[in-house]
Design a protein around this motif. Structure first.
Motif, PDB file in Angstrom:
ATOM      1  N   VAL A  81       4.661   2.433  -8.368  1.00  0.00           N
ATOM      2  CA  VAL A  81       5.097   1.124  -7.875  1.00  0.00           C
ATOM      3  C   VAL A  81       6.329   0.684  -8.652  1.00  0.00           C
ATOM      4  O   VAL A  81       6.591   1.150  -9.764  1.00  0.00           O
ATOM      5  N   ALA A  96       6.374  -7.485  -1.857  1.00  0.00           N
ATOM      6  CA  ALA A  96       5.571  -7.112  -0.677  1.00  0.00           C
ATOM      7  C   ALA A  96       5.968  -7.934   0.534  1.00  0.00           C
ATOM      8  O   ALA A  96       6.191  -9.151   0.430  1.00  0.00           O
ATOM      9  N   ALA A 109      -0.946  -8.085   2.882  1.00  0.00           N
ATOM     10  CA  ALA A 109       0.175  -7.142   2.913  1.00  0.00           C
ATOM     11  C   ALA A 109       0.284  -6.504   4.287  1.00  0.00           C
ATOM     12  O   ALA A 109      -0.729  -6.228   4.933  1.00  0.00           O
ATOM     13  N   LYS A 113      -1.717  -0.920   0.496  1.00  0.00           N
ATOM     14  CA  LYS A 113      -1.270  -0.705  -0.865  1.00  0.00           C
ATOM     15  C   LYS A 113      -1.942   0.554  -1.413  1.00  0.00           C
ATOM     16  O   LYS A 113      -3.094   0.840  -1.108  1.00  0.00           O
ATOM     17  N   SER A 117      -1.041   0.660  -6.926  1.00  0.00           N
ATOM     18  CA  SER A 117      -0.988  -0.799  -6.859  1.00  0.00           C
ATOM     19  C   SER A 117      -2.284  -1.413  -7.353  1.00  0.00           C
ATOM     20  O   SER A 117      -2.287  -2.454  -8.022  1.00  0.00           O
ATOM     21  N   TYR A 148       3.284 -10.720  -7.188  1.00  0.00           N
ATOM     22  CA  TYR A 148       4.099 -10.195  -6.100  1.00  0.00           C
ATOM     23  C   TYR A 148       4.981 -11.302  -5.549  1.00  0.00           C
ATOM     24  O   TYR A 148       4.505 -12.426  -5.320  1.00  0.00           O
ATOM     25  N   VAL A 164      -6.112  -6.793  -5.735  1.00  0.00           N
ATOM     26  CA  VAL A 164      -5.838  -5.694  -4.804  1.00  0.00           C
ATOM     27  C   VAL A 164      -7.058  -4.795  -4.743  1.00  0.00           C
ATOM     28  O   VAL A 164      -7.521  -4.287  -5.770  1.00  0.00           O
ATOM     29  N   GLU A 193       6.449  -0.066   2.455  1.00  0.00           N
ATOM     30  CA  GLU A 193       6.680   0.959   1.462  1.00  0.00           C
ATOM     31  C   GLU A 193       7.357   2.152   2.125  1.00  0.00           C
ATOM     32  O   GLU A 193       7.145   2.435   3.300  1.00  0.00           O
TER      33      GLU A 193
END
Length: 207
Positions: A81, A96, A109, A113, A117, A148, A164, A193
Motif C-alpha cells: 500500500v 481511497a 471503498a 482492499k 491494507s 484514508y 478494514v 487500485e
C-alpha cells in the motif's frame, strides 16, 4: 492497546483544530483529492471500464505526496500500500475512492482492499477474532493509526480512520469531513487500485 470512541467531526473550526493536531491542512488534503478527480475525469469511453478509478487512485496517491510531503510527513510504501507517514505522530494517510463521503452512512471503498491494507490498518482486535461487538468497544492496536483520504464521485472528501476487514471498510472509528461534494459529472470509480492484487511488489531496475 487503546480504546477509541467513534467520532464524526464536521464543524469547520473543529475540523481545522483536529487537522492541526494531525499536522495536516484541509486545503492540502482537498487539493490532493482534486488530483484524483482530475485524473478520473480524463478517462474516456475508449479506456477500460476501470480506468477512471485506476487513474483516480494513482493520482490520489500522487496528490497526497505532492501536497503534503515535508515537515514530519514522509513517503510511505509498505505491505503493498502507498501513501504518506508521520513517524512523530505514528500516523499514516492512504487514499481511497469511496461510494459516498461526508454522508450519514459510513463510506465503503469502491474496490476490494487487499490483505496488506488490513495489516497496516491495525484496528479492532475483536473483529479480527470474529466477535461481533458494538462499535463503542472497538480496540485499536499497533504503533500507527492508518487514516484514508476518502473521495467520492461528487467531490465530497473526508479523512477517516476505518476498520478494514474482509477487503472492505467495515466502519470508521473517526471521520473528519473536509468538503461537501458538488455536481462533477458521472466519472465511474469502479476500482481504486491499479491491480487486482494490491499486495503485488513492483520492482524497478536500471536497463
Amino acid at each position: 492497546m487503546e480504546s477509541i470512541n467513534p467520532i464524526t467531526i464536521s464543524e469547520v473550526g473543529a475540523v481545522d483544530r483536529r487537522l492541526t493536531q494531525l499536522q495536516l491542512e484541509r486545503e492540502k488534503l482537498v487539493a490532493a483529492g482534486h488530483h484524483a478527480l482530475a485524473a478520473a475525469s480524463s478517462a474516456s469511453p475508449l479506456h477500460p471500464a476501470n480506468a477512471a478509478g485506476m487513474f483516480g487512485y494513482m493520482d490520489g496517491v500522487k496528490g497526497l505526496r505532492a501536497e503534503n510531503l515535508g515537515g514530519n510527513w514522509e513517503f510511505f510504501r509498505e505491505e503493498g500500500v502507498e501513501g504518506i507517514s508521520n513517524d512523530q505522530l505514528k500516523v499514516r494517510v492512504l487514499f481511497a475512492n469511496v461510494n459516498q463521503a461526508c454522508g450519514k452512512p459510513h463510506p465503503k471503498a469502491r474496490s476490494r482492499k487487499g490483505a496488506g491494507s488490513e495489516r497496516v490498518a491495525c484496528g479492532d482486535m475483536f473483529e479480527a477474532a470474529g466477535l461481533d461487538l458494538p462499535v463503542s468497544v472497538v480496540k485499536f492496536h499497533g504503533d500507527y493509526k492508518t487514516y484514508y483520504l476518502m473521495v467520492d464521485q461528487s467531490g465530497a472528501m473526508e479523512l477517516s480512520l476505518p476498520v478494514v476487514k474482509n477487503g472492505q471498510f467495515l466502519r470508521c472509528i473517526e471521520r473528519i469531513f473536509l468538503i461537501e461534494g458538488g455536481n462533477l459529472g458521472e466519472a465511474e470509480f469502479s476500482i481504486d487500485e491499479p491491480s487486482s492484487n494490491p499486495d503485488l511488489d513492483v520492482v524497478i531496475s536500471r536497463k
